[in-house]
Design an enzyme around this catalytic site. Structure first.
Site, PDB file in Angstrom:
ATOM      1  N   ARG A  40       2.762   2.207  25.665  1.00  8.83           N
ATOM      2  CA  ARG A  40       2.207   2.662  24.391  1.00  8.83           C
ATOM      3  C   ARG A  40       2.283   4.183  24.246  1.00  8.83           C
ATOM      4  NH1 ARG A  40      -0.723  -0.549  21.134  1.00  8.83           N
ATOM      5  NH2 ARG A  40      -1.166  -2.174  22.631  1.00  8.83           N
ATOM      6  N   HIS A 100      -8.171  -1.433   6.108  1.00 10.35           N
ATOM      7  CA  HIS A 100      -8.452  -2.733   6.707  1.00 10.35           C
ATOM      8  C   HIS A 100      -8.997  -3.658   5.622  1.00 10.35           C
ATOM      9  CE1 HIS A 100      -9.340  -5.602   9.830  1.00 10.35           C
ATOM     10  NE2 HIS A 100     -10.540  -5.757   9.323  1.00 10.35           N
ATOM     11  N   ASN A 139       0.835  -1.207   0.000  1.00 11.34           N
ATOM     12  CA  ASN A 139       0.000   0.000   0.000  1.00 11.34           C
ATOM     13  C   ASN A 139       0.867   1.254   0.000  1.00 11.34           C
ATOM     14  OD1 ASN A 139      -3.048  -0.451   0.196  1.00 11.34           O
ATOM     15  ND2 ASN A 139      -2.246  -1.986   1.621  1.00 11.34           N
TER      16      ASN A 139
HETATM   17  C1  GRF Z   1      -3.217  -4.951   3.994  1.00  9.93           C
HETATM   18  O1  GRF Z   1      -4.036  -6.045   3.686  1.00  9.93           O
HETATM   19  C2  GRF Z   1      -3.938  -3.982   4.890  1.00  9.93           C
HETATM   20  O2  GRF Z   1      -5.305  -3.897   4.632  1.00  9.93           O
HETATM   21  C3  GRF Z   1      -3.701  -4.561   6.250  1.00  9.93           C
HETATM   22  O3  GRF Z   1      -2.394  -5.068   6.206  1.00  9.93           O
HETATM   23  C4  GRF Z   1      -2.040  -5.360   4.859  1.00  9.93           C
HETATM   24  C5  GRF Z   1      -0.818  -4.556   4.557  1.00  9.93           C
HETATM   25  O4  GRF Z   1      -0.271  -4.885   3.310  1.00  9.93           O
HETATM   26  N1  GRF Z   1      -3.931  -3.579   7.274  1.00  9.93           N
HETATM   27  P1  GRF Z   1       0.967  -4.077   2.761  1.00  9.93           P
HETATM   28  O5  GRF Z   1       2.038  -4.071   3.840  1.00  9.93           O
HETATM   29  O6  GRF Z   1       0.504  -2.684   2.440  1.00  9.93           O
HETATM   30  O7  GRF Z   1       1.401  -4.832   1.547  1.00  9.93           O
END
Ligand code: GRF
Length: 210
Positions: free
Chosen positions: A60, A104, A9
């Site tokens: 945290r 998500h 992403n």
């Molecule tokens: C994705 O499926 C996202 O929705 C979830 O973790 C995964 C991350 O994938 N929160 P990447 O590291 O961006 O490839």
């Protein structure tokens, strides 16, 4: 951006920014895992990157305070979590009010938490997808900005479904960041309003071919 793993992403957002498709730049990348491939992606694009290991902090809140400091130093205006496997505390929420996003891999509010794709397969749902939402104090519970849907086939397993969902993640996350950067996202309680109301190219819910 905050990451823990592969960073596909992150890559999609970098690519959209570099191509001028979103009026934003990735100011810095923070990972809580030293070996995350996402860090290499950041380095490949000369984006400032830092490992901030949560195990080096007593709680945290102190971890989040250090993180907020790094983000501010880098002039970050919007924090995007992408595969970041930590819950953010009130410290981060107060430092970046309504300016923290998460993606998500499920159609929230279904299947929050870990292994959403596996949960979807096991539950036998016919449609799955992904959600970009504002982060609040809960787990995957903040106001929903955009969703994309994909079909689930009987032949699917966690891996094949994850791949199909990820393709949509790579489209809707940059799209939401574009809208945010253009000042077009407004939050009213749980409702997220996008202006103008009709987005000709918008894909806030993408229907699967059935
Ligand atoms: C994705 O499926 C996202 O929705 C979830 O973790 C995964 C991350 O994938 N929160 P990447 O590291 O961006 O490839």
């Amino acid at each position: 951006m905050l990451v823990s793993g592969n960073g596909s992403n992150l890559q999609s957002i970098i690519d959209h920014a570099e191509a001028g498709r979103i009026p934003a730049t990735v100011a810095c990348v923070i990972s809580n895992k030293a070996g995350a491939y996402a860090l290499e992606r950041a380095r490949n694009h000369s984006i400032p990157n830092t490992v901030l290991d949560h195990r080096d902090f007593p709680d945290r809140e102190s971890y989040d305070a250090a993180m907020a400091g790094i983000l501010r130093e880098n002039g970050v205006e919007l924090v995007a979590l992408a595969g970041f496997n930590r819950i953010v505390s009130k410290v981060m929420l107060d430092a970046f009010p309504l300016a923290i996003l998460n993606i998500h891999p499920a159609l929230l509010p279904a299947f929050p938490g870990n292994h959403a794709q596996r949960q979807a397969v096991e539950h036998g749902v016919k449609i799955a997808g992904c959600t970009v939402h504002f982060v609040d104090a809960g787990t995957d519970s903040g106001p929903i900005i955009a969703q994309a849907a994909v079909p689930v086939f009987t032949s699917d397993n966690e891996e094949t479904l994850s791949r199909r969902i990820l393709q949509e993640e790579h489209k809707i996350y940059p799209e939401v960041i574009r809208l945010y950067a253009e000042g077009r996202i407004r939050v009213a309680g749980r409702q997220v309003l996008i202006s103008p109301a009709h987005e000709p190219d918008g894909r806030f819910l993408e229907n699967p071919p059935l």
